[in-house]
Design an enzyme around this catalytic site. Sequence first.
Site, PDB file in Angstrom:
ATOM      1  N   THR A  61       0.854  -1.178   0.000  1.00  0.00           N
ATOM      2  CA  THR A  61       0.000   0.000   0.000  1.00  0.00           C
ATOM      3  C   THR A  61       0.889   1.226   0.000  1.00  0.00           C
ATOM      4  OG1 THR A  61      -1.757  -1.116   1.212  1.00  0.00           O
ATOM      5  CG2 THR A  61      -1.740   1.291   1.297  1.00  0.00           C
ATOM      6  N   GLY A  91     -11.592  -3.137  -1.770  1.00  0.00           N
ATOM      7  CA  GLY A  91     -10.841  -2.862  -0.550  1.00  0.00           C
ATOM      8  C   GLY A  91     -11.120  -1.478  -0.004  1.00  0.00           C
ATOM      9  N   ASP A  92     -10.375  -1.117   1.036  1.00  0.00           N
ATOM     10  CA  ASP A  92     -10.587   0.166   1.703  1.00  0.00           C
ATOM     11  C   ASP A  92      -9.994   1.340   0.936  1.00  0.00           C
ATOM     12  OD1 ASP A  92      -7.725   0.856   3.337  1.00  0.00           O
ATOM     13  OD2 ASP A  92      -8.054  -1.223   2.773  1.00  0.00           O
ATOM     14  N   GLY A 112      -3.426  -1.653   5.802  1.00  0.00           N
ATOM     15  CA  GLY A 112      -3.676  -2.766   6.721  1.00  0.00           C
ATOM     16  C   GLY A 112      -4.768  -3.678   6.220  1.00  0.00           C
ATOM     17  N   GLU A 113      -5.521  -4.244   7.151  1.00  0.00           N
ATOM     18  CA  GLU A 113      -6.593  -5.178   6.822  1.00  0.00           C
ATOM     19  C   GLU A 113      -7.815  -4.386   6.369  1.00  0.00           C
ATOM     20  OE1 GLU A 113      -7.018  -7.487  10.384  1.00  0.00           O
ATOM     21  OE2 GLU A 113      -5.041  -8.392  10.133  1.00  0.00           O
ATOM     22  N   GLY A 114      -8.076  -4.446   5.060  1.00  0.00           N
ATOM     23  CA  GLY A 114      -9.108  -3.616   4.458  1.00  0.00           C
ATOM     24  C   GLY A 114     -10.468  -3.726   5.098  1.00  0.00           C
TER      25      GLY A 114
END
Length: 192
Positions: A61, A91-92, A112-114
């Site tokens: 990212t 995703g985010d 990070g974790e989306g």
Amino acid sequence: MVDNEYFITEENKGMLKLAQEANTIIFDYRTPITALETCGTSVDNSLMMNGLPISVYAPETVGCVVVDSEGRCAAATSTGGLMNKMSGRIGDSPLIGSGTYACNLCGVSCTGEGEAIIRGTLARDVAAVMEYKGLGLQEAVDFVVKERLDEGGKAGIIAVSRDGDVACGFNSNGMFRGFASENGFMEVAIWN
């Protein structure tokens, strides 16, 4: 311009096959990081690539937050992607308010974790707690990382305020980041 087939390599097909056989999601963009076990993320299996556990490959990212001389903030986030993700998963990073947000108070980019970032609308929440709780930028980032993530969720945030303050926060092993200002301040870091 090239056809989409240009991006389909034998290595990618092999990695997708491994991910499908293991019924797991792995980070799509793979740059080996030696001597790090997880680089902030973990995959609970023994998949190997180039003789290394998959867990040593960092998601890539890239986020950027800026403020101009008039206090206008901007933010941008680009994802490294996931291999073997569910069809249609978003995703985010492209969701304004989740992985990226800018307003008259600050600019924010997340990694990070989306799914955890999306559920917590982390980027927008930094601005919200600044506005509604009266927190400063670093306090707001720390609050959001600690209080707004799902239990066990991993994320990192970079942010800049309209006054030129910079902040970051993360709850993973490390987060690659750099800061620079027009007055010559520069910092590059990985760990807390």
